[in-house]
Motif scaffolding. Structure first.
Motif, PDB file in Angstrom:
ATOM      1  N   THR A  54       0.895  -1.512   0.181  1.00 14.84           N
ATOM      2  CA  THR A  54       0.528  -0.034   0.202  1.00 14.84           C
ATOM      3  C   THR A  54       0.712   0.996  -0.002  1.00 14.84           C
ATOM      4  OG1 THR A  54      -0.545   0.228   2.770  1.00 14.84           O
ATOM      5  CG2 THR A  54      -1.682  -1.564   1.436  1.00 14.84           C
ATOM      6  N   ASP A  55       0.580   1.950  -0.166  1.00 17.13           N
ATOM      7  CA  ASP A  55       0.998   3.405  -0.608  1.00 17.13           C
ATOM      8  C   ASP A  55       0.988   4.293   1.264  1.00 17.13           C
ATOM      9  OD1 ASP A  55       0.625   3.195  -2.918  1.00 17.13           O
ATOM     10  OD2 ASP A  55      -0.866   5.395  -3.242  1.00 17.13           O
ATOM     11  N   SER A  56      -0.087   4.060   2.153  1.00 15.02           N
ATOM     12  CA  SER A  56       0.689   4.219   3.037  1.00 15.02           C
ATOM     13  C   SER A  56       1.914   3.112   4.060  1.00 15.02           C
ATOM     14  CB  SER A  56      -0.361   4.075   4.449  1.00 15.02           C
ATOM     15  OG  SER A  56      -0.628   2.582   4.439  1.00 15.02           O
ATOM     16  N   GLU A  57       2.787   2.788   3.522  1.00 15.96           N
ATOM     17  CA  GLU A  57       3.853   2.056   3.656  1.00 15.96           C
ATOM     18  C   GLU A  57       4.150   0.908   4.104  1.00 15.96           C
ATOM     19  OE1 GLU A  57       6.789   2.618   2.573  1.00 15.96           O
ATOM     20  OE2 GLU A  57       5.612   3.947   0.939  1.00 15.96           O
ATOM     21  N   LEU A  58       2.502   0.405   4.817  1.00 14.14           N
ATOM     22  CA  LEU A  58       1.593  -0.921   5.919  1.00 14.14           C
ATOM     23  C   LEU A  58       3.424  -1.571   5.537  1.00 14.14           C
ATOM     24  CD1 LEU A  58       0.088  -1.790   7.876  1.00 14.14           C
ATOM     25  CD2 LEU A  58      -0.940  -3.375   5.427  1.00 14.14           C
ATOM     26  N   GLU A  59       3.520  -2.364   6.732  1.00 18.06           N
ATOM     27  CA  GLU A  59       4.931  -3.585   6.427  1.00 18.06           C
ATOM     28  C   GLU A  59       3.994  -5.151   6.451  1.00 18.06           C
ATOM     29  OE1 GLU A  59       7.945  -3.523   8.944  1.00 18.06           O
ATOM     30  OE2 GLU A  59       8.755  -1.741   7.889  1.00 18.06           O
ATOM     31  N   VAL A  60       3.904  -6.624   5.766  1.00 18.08           N
ATOM     32  CA  VAL A  60       3.544  -7.161   6.530  1.00 18.08           C
ATOM     33  C   VAL A  60       4.453  -7.824   7.364  1.00 18.08           C
ATOM     34  CG1 VAL A  60       4.134  -9.792   5.304  1.00 18.08           C
ATOM     35  CG2 VAL A  60       3.182  -7.172   3.935  1.00 18.08           C
ATOM     36  N   THR A  61       3.624  -8.289   8.401  1.00 27.65           N
ATOM     37  CA  THR A  61       4.597  -9.148   9.394  1.00 27.65           C
ATOM     38  C   THR A  61       4.555 -10.656   9.988  1.00 27.65           C
ATOM     39  OG1 THR A  61       2.426  -9.841  10.200  1.00 27.65           O
ATOM     40  CG2 THR A  61       3.080  -7.252  11.238  1.00 27.65           C
ATOM     41  N   GLU A  62       3.919 -11.126   8.842  1.00 22.99           N
ATOM     42  CA  GLU A  62       4.580 -12.562   8.050  1.00 22.99           C
ATOM     43  C   GLU A  62       4.573 -13.313   6.283  1.00 22.99           C
ATOM     44  OE1 GLU A  62       1.615 -15.397   9.400  1.00 22.99           O
ATOM     45  OE2 GLU A  62       0.030 -13.069  10.113  1.00 22.99           O
ATOM     46  N   ALA A  63       5.010 -14.111   6.389  1.00 21.11           N
ATOM     47  CA  ALA A  63       4.523 -14.414   4.787  1.00 21.11           C
ATOM     48  C   ALA A  63       3.675 -14.437   3.858  1.00 21.11           C
ATOM     49  CB  ALA A  63       5.634 -15.997   4.914  1.00 21.11           C
ATOM     50  N   VAL A  64       2.914 -14.211   3.343  1.00 17.51           N
ATOM     51  CA  VAL A  64       1.626 -13.941   2.183  1.00 17.51           C
ATOM     52  C   VAL A  64       1.455 -14.211   1.151  1.00 17.51           C
ATOM     53  CG1 VAL A  64      -0.528 -12.761   2.332  1.00 17.51           C
ATOM     54  CG2 VAL A  64       1.095 -12.145   4.008  1.00 17.51           C
ATOM     55  N   GLU A  96      -3.978  -8.038  13.828  1.00 15.90           N
ATOM     56  CA  GLU A  96      -3.591  -6.814  13.725  1.00 15.90           C
ATOM     57  C   GLU A  96      -3.103  -6.350  11.805  1.00 15.90           C
ATOM     58  OE1 GLU A  96      -3.584  -4.608  15.750  1.00 15.90           O
ATOM     59  OE2 GLU A  96      -4.125  -6.608  16.596  1.00 15.90           O
ATOM     60  N   PRO A  97      -3.389  -5.233  12.361  1.00 24.22           N
ATOM     61  CA  PRO A  97      -2.357  -3.960  11.158  1.00 24.22           C
ATOM     62  C   PRO A  97      -1.173  -5.178   9.879  1.00 24.22           C
ATOM     63  CG  PRO A  97      -3.074  -3.192  12.272  1.00 24.22           C
ATOM     64  CD  PRO A  97      -3.316  -3.973  12.632  1.00 24.22           C
ATOM     65  N   GLY A  98      -1.072  -5.514   8.527  1.00 21.57           N
ATOM     66  CA  GLY A  98       0.274  -6.742   8.875  1.00 21.57           C
ATOM     67  C   GLY A  98       0.180  -7.946   8.672  1.00 21.57           C
ATOM     68  N   GLU A  99      -1.231  -8.267   9.158  1.00 16.76           N
ATOM     69  CA  GLU A  99      -0.976 -10.195   9.315  1.00 16.76           C
ATOM     70  C   GLU A  99      -1.422 -10.632   7.958  1.00 16.76           C
ATOM     71  OE1 GLU A  99      -2.428 -10.622  13.129  1.00 16.76           O
ATOM     72  OE2 GLU A  99      -1.486 -10.245  14.147  1.00 16.76           O
ATOM     73  N   TRP A 100      -1.060 -11.315   7.769  1.00 15.82           N
ATOM     74  CA  TRP A 100      -1.908 -12.157   7.102  1.00 15.82           C
ATOM     75  C   TRP A 100      -3.728 -12.939   6.815  1.00 15.82           C
ATOM     76  CZ3 TRP A 100      -0.955 -18.449   6.061  1.00 15.82           C
ATOM     77  CH2 TRP A 100      -1.422 -18.927   5.181  1.00 15.82           C
ATOM     78  N   VAL A 101      -4.370 -12.533   6.554  1.00 13.41           N
ATOM     79  CA  VAL A 101      -6.021 -12.784   6.656  1.00 13.41           C
ATOM     80  C   VAL A 101      -6.252 -14.350   5.721  1.00 13.41           C
ATOM     81  CG1 VAL A 101      -8.139 -11.683   6.605  1.00 13.41           C
ATOM     82  CG2 VAL A 101      -6.272 -10.448   7.279  1.00 13.41           C
ATOM     83  N   HIS A 102      -7.159 -15.358   6.494  1.00 14.31           N
ATOM     84  CA  HIS A 102      -7.355 -16.531   5.785  1.00 14.31           C
ATOM     85  C   HIS A 102      -7.455 -17.187   6.589  1.00 14.31           C
ATOM     86  CE1 HIS A 102      -6.617 -18.737   2.463  1.00 14.31           C
ATOM     87  NE2 HIS A 102      -6.113 -19.362   2.913  1.00 14.31           N
ATOM     88  N   THR A 103      -8.085 -18.403   6.809  1.00 15.74           N
ATOM     89  CA  THR A 103      -9.383 -19.389   6.964  1.00 15.74           C
ATOM     90  C   THR A 103      -8.758 -19.919   8.495  1.00 15.74           C
ATOM     91  OG1 THR A 103      -7.968 -21.207   6.314  1.00 15.74           O
ATOM     92  CG2 THR A 103      -9.915 -20.028   5.017  1.00 15.74           C
ATOM     93  N   HIS A 104      -7.738 -18.991   8.967  1.00 13.33           N
ATOM     94  CA  HIS A 104      -6.911 -19.139   9.948  1.00 13.33           C
ATOM     95  C   HIS A 104      -7.922 -18.589  10.740  1.00 13.33           C
ATOM     96  CE1 HIS A 104      -3.945 -17.190   8.324  1.00 13.33           C
ATOM     97  NE2 HIS A 104      -3.248 -16.454  10.164  1.00 13.33           N
ATOM     98  N   ASN A 105      -7.970 -17.422  10.784  1.00  7.13           N
ATOM     99  CA  ASN A 105      -8.788 -15.911  11.576  1.00  7.13           C
ATOM    100  C   ASN A 105      -9.751 -15.153  10.537  1.00  7.13           C
ATOM    101  OD1 ASN A 105      -7.299 -14.713   8.849  1.00  7.13           O
ATOM    102  ND2 ASN A 105      -5.441 -13.618  10.838  1.00  7.13           N
ATOM    103  N   CYS A 106      -9.672 -15.482   9.707  1.00  3.38           N
ATOM    104  CA  CYS A 106     -11.599 -16.091   9.562  1.00  3.38           C
ATOM    105  C   CYS A 106     -12.041 -16.505   8.567  1.00  3.38           C
ATOM    106  CB  CYS A 106     -10.912 -14.702   7.866  1.00  3.38           C
ATOM    107  SG  CYS A 106     -12.254 -13.322   7.310  1.00  3.38           S
ATOM    108  N   ASP A 107     -13.356 -16.485   9.246  1.00  3.19           N
ATOM    109  CA  ASP A 107     -14.532 -17.470   8.472  1.00  3.19           C
ATOM    110  C   ASP A 107     -15.047 -16.262   7.631  1.00  3.19           C
ATOM    111  OD1 ASP A 107     -16.312 -19.430   8.883  1.00  3.19           O
ATOM    112  OD2 ASP A 107     -17.554 -18.406  10.217  1.00  3.19           O
ATOM    113  N   SER A 108     -15.623 -17.357   5.920  1.00  2.61           N
ATOM    114  CA  SER A 108     -15.857 -17.649   5.407  1.00  2.61           C
ATOM    115  C   SER A 108     -17.192 -16.539   5.401  1.00  2.61           C
ATOM    116  CB  SER A 108     -15.635 -17.627   3.950  1.00  2.61           C
ATOM    117  OG  SER A 108     -16.243 -17.115   2.221  1.00  2.61           O
ATOM    118  N   ALA A 109     -17.769 -15.373   4.794  1.00  3.42           N
ATOM    119  CA  ALA A 109     -19.523 -14.978   4.458  1.00  3.42           C
ATOM    120  C   ALA A 109     -20.055 -15.843   3.181  1.00  3.42           C
ATOM    121  CB  ALA A 109     -19.139 -13.341   4.743  1.00  3.42           C
ATOM    122  N   ARG A 110     -18.756 -15.227   2.987  1.00  2.00           N
ATOM    123  CA  ARG A 110     -19.540 -16.127   0.300  1.00  2.00           C
ATOM    124  C   ARG A 110     -19.291 -18.104   0.622  1.00  2.00           C
ATOM    125  NH1 ARG A 110     -20.460 -11.952  -2.518  1.00  2.00           N
ATOM    126  NH2 ARG A 110     -19.482 -10.628  -1.157  1.00  2.00           N
ATOM    127  N   GLY A 111     -21.058 -18.409   0.653  1.00  2.00           N
ATOM    128  CA  GLY A 111     -20.839 -19.635   0.029  1.00  2.00           C
ATOM    129  C   GLY A 111     -21.022 -20.396   1.201  1.00  2.00           C
TER     130      GLY A 111
END
Length: 117
Positions: A54-64, A96-111
């Motif tokens: 992003t343009d706001s210089e967000l640092e990724v905190t883990e491999a994505v 937290e900002p910069g963290e990977w968002v996937h099935t380990h921390n997010c439940d899908s609202a689709r399907g």
């Protein structure tokens, strides 16, 4: 030592300093954010901890991995996760900002079948 050799050594030292700065700040990785309400961005290349999105210089905190999401904002459990201006899921644990968002921390609202949330 000739003047040209001294110049070459200085250039090598300057180059090493630049490489160190690059490692410390990470590599800029392209990402997609389509709507100002988005709470995640999608990375368009594999990203490593310390890389910047992003343009706001967000640092990724883990491999994505390529095509996956990185949190732009903090999410508490139950918070909506928004991508491309749409709610795509709900946080199942703090993110937290910069963290990977996937099935380990997010439940899908689709399907989802009715009542499987």
């Amino acid at each position: 030592m000739t003047e040209s050799e001294t110049g070459a050594e200085a250039e090598t030292a300057a180059s090493a300093d630049t490489d160190t700065e690059t490692e410390a700040t990470g590599t800029r990785r392209p990402s997609v954010e389509l709507d100002e309400s988005d709470t995640v961005v999608t990375v368009l290349e594999d990203a490593e901890a310390g890389d910047v999105v992003t343009d706001s210089e967000l640092e990724v905190t883990e491999a994505v991995p390529f095509g996956h999401k990185v949190a732009l904002t903090a999410h508490d459990p139950g918070d909506e996760v928004r991508k491309y201006g749409e709610v795509i899921g709900v946080a199942t644990e703090p993110i937290e900002p910069g963290e990977w968002v996937h099935t380990h921390n997010c439940d899908s609202a689709r399907g989802k079948a009715e009542g499987r949330r």
